[in-house]
Design a protein around this motif. Structure first.
Motif, PDB file in Angstrom:
ATOM      1  N   ASP A   1       1.641  -6.326   6.646  1.00  0.00           N
ATOM      2  CA  ASP A   1       2.379  -6.990   5.583  1.00  0.00           C
ATOM      3  C   ASP A   1       3.562  -7.782   6.150  1.00  0.00           C
ATOM      4  O   ASP A   1       3.843  -8.891   5.695  1.00  0.00           O
ATOM      5  CB  ASP A   1       2.846  -5.995   4.524  1.00  0.00           C
ATOM      6  CG  ASP A   1       3.271  -6.696   3.249  1.00  0.00           C
ATOM      7  OD1 ASP A   1       2.444  -7.445   2.672  1.00  0.00           O
ATOM      8  OD2 ASP A   1       4.431  -6.533   2.843  1.00  0.00           O
TER       9      ASP A   1
ATOM     10  N   GLU B   1       0.836  -1.210   0.000  1.00  0.00           N
ATOM     11  CA  GLU B   1       0.000   0.000   0.000  1.00  0.00           C
ATOM     12  C   GLU B   1       0.867   1.255   0.000  1.00  0.00           C
ATOM     13  O   GLU B   1       0.524   2.258  -0.631  1.00  0.00           O
ATOM     14  CB  GLU B   1      -0.933   0.019   1.222  1.00  0.00           C
ATOM     15  CG  GLU B   1      -1.914  -1.121   1.284  1.00  0.00           C
ATOM     16  CD  GLU B   1      -1.380  -2.357   2.018  1.00  0.00           C
ATOM     17  OE1 GLU B   1      -2.200  -3.230   2.342  1.00  0.00           O
ATOM     18  OE2 GLU B   1      -0.150  -2.451   2.263  1.00  0.00           O
TER      19      GLU B   1
ATOM     20  N   PHE C   1      -0.292  -0.809   7.814  1.00  0.00           N
ATOM     21  CA  PHE C   1       0.124  -1.471   6.568  1.00  0.00           C
ATOM     22  C   PHE C   1       1.462  -2.187   6.766  1.00  0.00           C
ATOM     23  O   PHE C   1       1.645  -3.320   6.300  1.00  0.00           O
ATOM     24  CB  PHE C   1       0.252  -0.468   5.419  1.00  0.00           C
ATOM     25  CG  PHE C   1      -1.027   0.185   4.997  1.00  0.00           C
ATOM     26  CD1 PHE C   1      -2.249  -0.479   5.066  1.00  0.00           C
ATOM     27  CD2 PHE C   1      -1.028   1.491   4.515  1.00  0.00           C
ATOM     28  CE1 PHE C   1      -3.431   0.131   4.660  1.00  0.00           C
ATOM     29  CE2 PHE C   1      -2.197   2.107   4.107  1.00  0.00           C
ATOM     30  CZ  PHE C   1      -3.404   1.432   4.184  1.00  0.00           C
TER      31      PHE C   1
ATOM     32  N   ASP D   1       2.416   1.666  -3.478  1.00  0.00           N
ATOM     33  CA  ASP D   1       1.428   2.276  -4.385  1.00  0.00           C
ATOM     34  C   ASP D   1       1.322   3.777  -4.140  1.00  0.00           C
ATOM     35  O   ASP D   1       1.243   4.562  -5.086  1.00  0.00           O
ATOM     36  CB  ASP D   1       0.054   1.625  -4.209  1.00  0.00           C
ATOM     37  CG  ASP D   1       0.005   0.190  -4.715  1.00  0.00           C
ATOM     38  OD1 ASP D   1       0.931  -0.228  -5.445  1.00  0.00           O
ATOM     39  OD2 ASP D   1      -0.965  -0.513  -4.369  1.00  0.00           O
ATOM     40  N   ASN D   2       1.314   4.177  -2.879  1.00  0.00           N
ATOM     41  CA  ASN D   2       1.233   5.594  -2.526  1.00  0.00           C
ATOM     42  C   ASN D   2       2.416   6.363  -3.112  1.00  0.00           C
ATOM     43  O   ASN D   2       2.239   7.426  -3.714  1.00  0.00           O
ATOM     44  CB  ASN D   2       1.190   5.753  -1.001  1.00  0.00           C
ATOM     45  CG  ASN D   2       1.059   7.188  -0.554  1.00  0.00           C
ATOM     46  OD1 ASN D   2       0.184   7.921  -1.003  1.00  0.00           O
ATOM     47  ND2 ASN D   2       1.947   7.599   0.343  1.00  0.00           N
TER      48      ASN D   2
END
Length: 186
Positions: free
Chosen positions: A176, A128, A172, A131-132
């Motif tokens: 993960d 995540e 996150f 992606d950010n």
């Protein structure tokens, strides 16, 4: 060539590493002081049972390390694990074993069993958060643009601030790491 176990044996404890940080120390400790390890998902119990050692490849100027190291340290402390840190740039032979897309991305966490064998690795960031970063970088001007350097510097400052203040980002990282490590230990 040194083994991961030899690097681990020569490494600083994660506490020594964080106490001696010169860059991003205050921000790293803000996360360390505020992060609470979830205790109701079975992860800490699994870690207590399996007792992996965590070898961290890091540098104190790295924004991802600023975010991840205190969270993984809290997990290690909650489970009574030995977590140690080596500097990526002090001996690149180690990080070159754990390249990300061909690059020396950090932090990287290498988990070792009692025999010193590598059983898992995690890093440099949760999907995540990757992606950010990718989405935010897409907004930068072309590298040849005269304002690129300034825009990139501002972007990294924005990402660092989000990493410090957005507790969802902390989750996150935890989730993960838990996912990867649990899969390796079961």
């Amino acid at each position: 060539m040194k083994t991961e176990q030899q690097y681990f044996n020569e490494a600083l404890t994660i506490q020594q590493y964080m106490d001696n940080m010169e860059t991003l120390k205050e921000d790293s400790f803000r996360i360390y002081d505020d992060f609470e390890v979830p205790t109701n998902d079975g992860f800490i119990e699994l870690l207590k049972d399996k007792q992996p050692k965590i070898l961290t490849i890091t540098e104190d100027w790295c924004g991802d390390a600023m975010l991840n190291n205190p969270i993984i340290r809290r997990v290690a402390e909650a489970a009574g694990l030995d977590m140690r840190a080596v500097l990526r740039d002090a001996d690149t032979d180690l990080i070159d074993r754990y390249l990300t897309n061909g690059g020396r991305a950090i932090p990287m966490y290498v988990l070792l069993n009692d025999a010193g064998q590598v059983i898992s690795k995690w890093g440099p960031r949760a999907p995540e958060l990757q992606d950010n970063v990718v989405n935010k970088r897409a907004s930068l001007p072309d590298k040849e643009d005269p304002i690129f350097e300034e825009a990139q510097k501002a972007l990294y400052a924005e990402i660092r601030e989000e990493n410090i203040t957005n507790k969802a980002f902390w989750s996150f990282v935890y989730e993960d790491f838990k996912k990867q490590v649990t899969a390796a230990l079961q």
